[in-house]
Write a protein that holds these residues in place. Sequence first.
Motif, PDB file in Angstrom:
ATOM      1  N   UNK A  51       0.864  -1.189   0.000  1.00  0.00           N
ATOM      2  CA  UNK A  51       0.000   0.000   0.000  1.00  0.00           C
ATOM      3  C   UNK A  51       0.899   1.236   0.000  1.00  0.00           C
ATOM      4  N   UNK A  52       0.318   2.404   0.162  1.00  0.00           N
ATOM      5  CA  UNK A  52       1.113   3.628   0.121  1.00  0.00           C
ATOM      6  C   UNK A  52       2.165   3.682   1.222  1.00  0.00           C
ATOM      7  N   UNK A  53       1.925   2.961   2.315  1.00  0.00           N
ATOM      8  CA  UNK A  53       2.860   2.974   3.432  1.00  0.00           C
ATOM      9  C   UNK A  53       4.043   2.036   3.274  1.00  0.00           C
ATOM     10  N   UNK A  54       4.041   1.213   2.239  1.00  0.00           N
ATOM     11  CA  UNK A  54       5.140   0.276   2.031  1.00  0.00           C
ATOM     12  C   UNK A  54       4.627  -1.114   1.713  1.00  0.00           C
ATOM     13  N   UNK A  55       5.409  -2.098   2.094  1.00  0.00           N
ATOM     14  CA  UNK A  55       5.043  -3.472   1.786  1.00  0.00           C
ATOM     15  C   UNK A  55       5.285  -4.377   2.978  1.00  0.00           C
ATOM     16  N   UNK A  56       4.548  -5.481   3.006  1.00  0.00           N
ATOM     17  CA  UNK A  56       4.674  -6.453   4.085  1.00  0.00           C
ATOM     18  C   UNK A  56       5.918  -7.307   3.876  1.00  0.00           C
ATOM     19  N   UNK A  57       6.204  -8.110   4.883  1.00  0.00           N
ATOM     20  CA  UNK A  57       7.231  -9.138   4.720  1.00  0.00           C
ATOM     21  C   UNK A  57       6.715 -10.128   3.681  1.00  0.00           C
ATOM     22  N   UNK A  58       7.595 -10.747   2.905  1.00  0.00           N
ATOM     23  CA  UNK A  58       7.136 -11.707   1.897  1.00  0.00           C
ATOM     24  C   UNK A  58       6.588 -12.987   2.531  1.00  0.00           C
ATOM     25  N   UNK A  59       5.777 -13.681   1.742  1.00  0.00           N
ATOM     26  CA  UNK A  59       5.215 -14.974   2.139  1.00  0.00           C
ATOM     27  C   UNK A  59       6.300 -16.041   2.137  1.00  0.00           C
TER      28      UNK A  59
END
Length: 92
Positions: free
Chosen positions: A69-77
């Motif tokens: 999202x605009x705030x960045x990205x999650x850790x990968x799966x």
Amino acid sequence: MLTASPLNATSVALEWRNREGVTHKTGVERREVGSDFAEIALLDPGTNKHEDSGLRANTRYTYRVYYANRGGRSEPSNEASAVTHPPGGAAK
């Protein structure tokens, strides 16, 4: 959990379970042995499948997904791998 399954010599089917209530885009990354992950798709929220095509025959590909999202990205799966079929036939 992400899974990867070869469809033929040039395509791999990916499927994963989205987190509950996810409203962010899903990014898909791929790498071949000896290379770094690179983004191959950024999918609409709620998407949980992707077909990666135009690949080389009889080659191992490893995938992972993440939410963005605009705030960045999650850790990968988790990582999931598949070997495309050899030219003209199914994998043995």
